[in-house]
Design an enzyme around this catalytic site. Structure first.
Site, PDB file in Angstrom:
ATOM      1  N   LYS A 255       9.036  -1.802 -11.351  1.00 40.88           N
ATOM      2  CA  LYS A 255       7.579  -1.639 -11.315  1.00 40.88           C
ATOM      3  C   LYS A 255       7.147  -0.752 -12.476  1.00 40.88           C
ATOM      4  O   LYS A 255       7.600   0.388 -12.596  1.00 40.88           O
ATOM      5  CB  LYS A 255       7.144  -1.016  -9.973  1.00 40.88           C
ATOM      6  CG  LYS A 255       5.658  -0.648  -9.914  1.00 40.88           C
ATOM      7  CD  LYS A 255       5.263  -0.058  -8.561  1.00 40.88           C
ATOM      8  CE  LYS A 255       3.819   0.458  -8.570  1.00 40.88           C
ATOM      9  NZ  LYS A 255       3.423   1.108  -7.299  1.00 40.88           N
ATOM     10  N   ASP A 260      -1.574   4.763 -11.983  1.00 44.84           N
ATOM     11  CA  ASP A 260      -2.141   4.133 -10.784  1.00 44.84           C
ATOM     12  C   ASP A 260      -3.295   4.974 -10.252  1.00 44.84           C
ATOM     13  O   ASP A 260      -3.087   5.974  -9.562  1.00 44.84           O
ATOM     14  CB  ASP A 260      -1.043   3.985  -9.719  1.00 44.84           C
ATOM     15  CG  ASP A 260      -1.549   3.305  -8.460  1.00 44.84           C
ATOM     16  OD1 ASP A 260      -2.669   2.753  -8.475  1.00 44.84           O
ATOM     17  OD2 ASP A 260      -0.798   3.311  -7.447  1.00 44.84           O
ATOM     18  N   LYS A 267      -7.792   6.364  -5.398  1.00 47.80           N
ATOM     19  CA  LYS A 267      -6.996   7.415  -4.766  1.00 47.80           C
ATOM     20  C   LYS A 267      -7.775   8.724  -4.758  1.00 47.80           C
ATOM     21  O   LYS A 267      -8.625   8.936  -5.624  1.00 47.80           O
ATOM     22  CB  LYS A 267      -5.707   7.630  -5.575  1.00 47.80           C
ATOM     23  CG  LYS A 267      -4.664   6.554  -5.382  1.00 47.80           C
ATOM     24  CD  LYS A 267      -3.383   6.910  -6.126  1.00 47.80           C
ATOM     25  CE  LYS A 267      -2.329   5.848  -5.924  1.00 47.80           C
ATOM     26  NZ  LYS A 267      -1.865   5.722  -4.531  1.00 47.80           N
ATOM     27  N   ASP A 278       4.295   6.261 -11.783  1.00 51.84           N
ATOM     28  CA  ASP A 278       4.347   4.982 -11.066  1.00 51.84           C
ATOM     29  C   ASP A 278       5.072   3.891 -11.858  1.00 51.84           C
ATOM     30  O   ASP A 278       5.149   2.747 -11.425  1.00 51.84           O
ATOM     31  CB  ASP A 278       2.919   4.546 -10.697  1.00 51.84           C
ATOM     32  CG  ASP A 278       2.865   3.764  -9.398  1.00 51.84           C
ATOM     33  OD1 ASP A 278       3.855   3.808  -8.637  1.00 51.84           O
ATOM     34  OD2 ASP A 278       1.854   3.096  -9.151  1.00 51.84           O
ATOM     35  N   ARG A 341       3.122  -4.351  -5.427  1.00 50.81           N
ATOM     36  CA  ARG A 341       3.633  -5.631  -4.910  1.00 50.81           C
ATOM     37  C   ARG A 341       2.974  -6.810  -5.628  1.00 50.81           C
ATOM     38  O   ARG A 341       3.561  -7.879  -5.725  1.00 50.81           O
ATOM     39  CB  ARG A 341       3.433  -5.670  -3.386  1.00 50.81           C
ATOM     40  CG  ARG A 341       2.008  -5.590  -2.951  1.00 50.81           C
ATOM     41  CD  ARG A 341       1.848  -5.178  -1.485  1.00 50.81           C
ATOM     42  NE  ARG A 341       1.991  -3.740  -1.275  1.00 50.81           N
ATOM     43  CZ  ARG A 341       1.887  -3.137  -0.087  1.00 50.81           C
ATOM     44  NH1 ARG A 341       1.663  -3.841   1.003  1.00 50.81           N
ATOM     45  NH2 ARG A 341       2.031  -1.836   0.011  1.00 50.81           N
TER      46      ARG A 341
HETATM   47  N1  BES Z   1       2.196   4.026  -6.308  1.00 55.41           N
HETATM   48  C1  BES Z   1       1.738   4.035  -4.972  1.00 55.41           C
HETATM   49  C2  BES Z   1       2.791   4.526  -4.000  1.00 55.41           C
HETATM   50  C3  BES Z   1       3.003   6.012  -3.946  1.00 55.41           C
HETATM   51  C4  BES Z   1       2.083   6.843  -3.358  1.00 55.41           C
HETATM   52  C5  BES Z   1       4.166   6.543  -4.421  1.00 55.41           C
HETATM   53  C6  BES Z   1       2.325   8.206  -3.288  1.00 55.41           C
HETATM   54  C7  BES Z   1       4.429   7.892  -4.340  1.00 55.41           C
HETATM   55  C8  BES Z   1       3.494   8.733  -3.775  1.00 55.41           C
HETATM   56  C9  BES Z   1       1.353   2.633  -4.545  1.00 55.41           C
HETATM   57  O1  BES Z   1       0.818   1.829  -5.529  1.00 55.41           O
HETATM   58  C10 BES Z   1       0.322   2.785  -3.495  1.00 55.41           C
HETATM   59  O2  BES Z   1      -0.730   3.274  -3.789  1.00 55.41           O
HETATM   60  N2  BES Z   1       0.635   2.371  -2.276  1.00 55.41           N
HETATM   61  C11 BES Z   1      -0.252   2.502  -1.190  1.00 55.41           C
HETATM   62  C12 BES Z   1      -0.172   1.259  -0.357  1.00 55.41           C
HETATM   63  C13 BES Z   1      -1.234   1.174   0.702  1.00 55.41           C
HETATM   64  C14 BES Z   1      -2.580   0.966   0.091  1.00 55.41           C
HETATM   65  C15 BES Z   1      -0.891   0.040   1.630  1.00 55.41           C
HETATM   66  C16 BES Z   1       0.156   3.714  -0.381  1.00 55.41           C
HETATM   67  O3  BES Z   1       1.343   3.955  -0.220  1.00 55.41           O
HETATM   68  O4  BES Z   1      -0.724   4.447   0.047  1.00 55.41           O
HETATM   69 ZN    ZN Z   2       1.353   2.238  -7.441  1.00 59.11          ZN
HETATM   70 MN    MN Z   3      -1.262   2.064  -5.766  1.00 62.29          MN
END
Ligand code: BES
Ligand code: ZN
Ligand code: MN
Length: 512
Positions: A255, A260, A267, A278, A341
């Site tokens: 990835k 992000d 966020k 990320d 994803r």
């Molecule tokens: N890059 C993030 C995952 C992440 C978040 C890694 C915090 C490390 C620390 C990913 O793209 C993401 O934002 N995932 C979301 C998914 C959700 C919206 C279903 C998450 O984990 O909140």
């Molecule tokens: Zn991400």
């Molecule tokens: Mn994300």
């Protein structure tokens, strides 16, 4: 740092010129009678150097030693984990004085695993990030060890393990470097340039696709994530060919979200800076290739990195938008922050053309995985028991551990959509697993594993920085495969491969 391996006894190490001499002392009795060994033995007898790994005793200017400082470090039973604890403690203590040349000697016999662990730990403890610091600040705080000479009783016996460990370290450090770079110094284009650099190593080729190529391939899901950013996306294709041309490769998919923001599903501000990490999955793929280029094992590996930013603007992807992936499956994007994803699914579809022996994707995919496993073990998802066993074993051997989580079909319930074939998010429950279930829909045709490194790829707080994980795990897995000792299923039999072999696959392999 420059690592050297040398045949040294404690007595000979004492005569070596260096800024610091580190002696790794196991719990077995010390047989040697030279003055430094005798001093170590008496310190242990007096209880001043307990056996517990990580305990230290510092000596200043002992007469019998050429170095002005000596650090005795206990490594307990001498197992790789104890060696790691001892070396981390010793190098962290020794680096305070800004030593340039360090000699580190095992007081007892050390096998390849102990040597590899010492090299990895010494590199971890002495790594310094400098790229976006000014020269002035590097002069004060960034003093790094230039050379570390590792002394062992018989260098010839551990040369191979040492060489592999040193190559793995250079891969880990490449992964740390790109992970640590802020988003404005690590754009998709710069990441692709770093991959092209790797193309100069022997047996490695690199090809980079841009927005038009990706559109042509039908990667509508990947392109949709990139469309809110001013930075053009890149799709990086790395090939390492160490095995015969027709040998099915292992494909690594990383990835590569270089930043992000969450997109329209923005966020929160707190700690959002950490979303520069990320792309650590991508960085681990680059790091693994760096190590492969140095070790040159007899194996074929493909690295695929979809790289883009997840940003907000007038053109950005919106919640509810339906995109068409390269597989043909349509996806309802209910949350633009579940973007990892969306880029990985198209890379998984692309991977099919290699008729891979196995595909492993590596991604900082979910906060839920951090909740589940913290920063100790990466999440491992696969329905292939042999692949699971091989990756778990590689994680243990490299001290870069993972933990298998389930993939029951019931977890996919929440991904149902009224407006597309699948939604990109389910509810909050089991978030790391539902993300893996989403990816699994795109990995139907080959042995596949997913590593969620959201908790392990970087550290937060005062020690904020990339860890270089899981380069250690990946290199160990690939080396085990190359040696044929991997628990993973060997490449399919010739006849099976023939029936499943398409012209596209043959072509893809032949240009590897
Ligand atoms: N890059 C993030 C995952 C992440 C978040 C890694 C915090 C490390 C620390 C990913 O793209 C993401 O934002 N995932 C979301 C998914 C959700 C919206 C279903 C998450 O984990 O909140
Ligand atoms: Zn991400
Ligand atoms: Mn994300």
């Amino acid at each position: 740092m420059d690592f050297q391996l040398k045949t040294l006894t404690v007595a000979r190490a004492a005569a070596e010129k260096s800024d610091v001499l580190i002696v790794l002392v196991g719990s077995a009795p010390i047989g040697a009678k030279d003055p430094l060994s005798a001093r170590i033995a008496s310190a242990r007898k007096a209880g001043d150097l307990p056996d517990k790994a990580g305990k230290l005793l510092a000596l200043y200017h002992p007469d019998e030693v050429a170095a002005s400082r000596v650090v005795l470090a206990a490594i307990g039973d001498g197992k790789p984990e104890s060696v790691r604890t001892g070396v981390l403690a010793a190098v962290n203590a020794a680096k305070a004085q800004g030593p340039k040349r360090v000699v580190m000697v095992f007081a007892h016999e050390a096998d390849g695993a102990a040597v590899a662990s010492a090299v990895a730990a010494a590199a971890d403890a002495s790594y310094v990030y400098t790229t976006t610091k000014s020269k002035a600040s590097n002069g004060e705080g960034g003093r790094s060890i230039r050379q570390l000479v590792l002394g062992v009783a018989d260098a010839a016996a551990v040369t191979q393990a040492f060489g592999e460990a040193r190559a793995t370290v250079s891969g880990i450090e490449l992964a740390k470097e790109w992970g640590n770079r802020p988003g404005n110094h690590c754009t998709p284009t710069l990441l692709a340039d770093a991959a092209k650099e790797l193309g100069r190593l022997p047996r490695i080729k690199c090809e980079v696709l841009g927005p038009k190529d990706v559109q042509k391939l039908g990667m509508g899901s990947f392109a949709a994530v990139a469309q809110g950013s001013a930075e053009p996306l890149r799709f990086i294709v790395l090939r390492y060919q160490g095995g015969p041309k027709d040998q099915a490769p292992v494909v690594l998919v990383g990835k590569g979200i270089t930043f992000d923001t969450g997109g329209v599903s923005l966020k929160p501000a707190a700690e959002m800076d950490e979303m520069k990490f990320d792309m650590c999955g991508a960085a681990s793929v680059l790091g693994t290739f760096r190590a492969l280029g140095e070790i040159q094992p007899a194996i074929n590996v493909v690295g695929l990195v979809p790289a883009c930013e997840n940003m907000n603007d007038g053109r950005a992807l919106k919640p509810g938008d339906v995109v068409t992936s390269m597989s043909g499956q349509t996806i309802e994007v209910l949350n633009t922050d579940a973007e990892g994803r969306l880029i990985l699914c198209d890379a998984l579809t692309y991977a099919k053309r290699y008729e891979p022996a196995a595909v492993i994707d590596i991604a900082t995919l979910t906060g839920a995985c951090v909740v589940a496993l913290g920063g100790v073990r990466s999440g491992l998802f696969t329905s292939d028991d042999a692949l699971a066993a091989a990756l778990q074993a590689a994680g243990e051997a490299s001290q870069d551990r993972c933990w298998r989580l389930p993939l029951d079909d019931e977890y996919a319930e929440g991904l149902k959509s009224n407006f597309a074939d699948v939604a990109n998010v389910a509810g909050r429950a089991g978030g790391a697993i539902t993300a893996a279930k989403f990816l699994q829909r795109f990995a139907g045709d080959f042995a596949w594993a997913h590593l969620d490194i959201a908790g392990t790829a970087w550290k937060s707080g005062a020690a904020k920085g990339a860890t270089g994980r899981p380069v250690g795990l990946l290199v160990n897995y690939l080396m085990a495969r190359a040696r044929g000792t991997s628990a993973a299923a060997p490449s399919p039999s010739k006849s099976a491969r023939k029936t499943g072999s398409s012209a596209a696959a043959r072509k893809a392999r032949s240009v590897q």
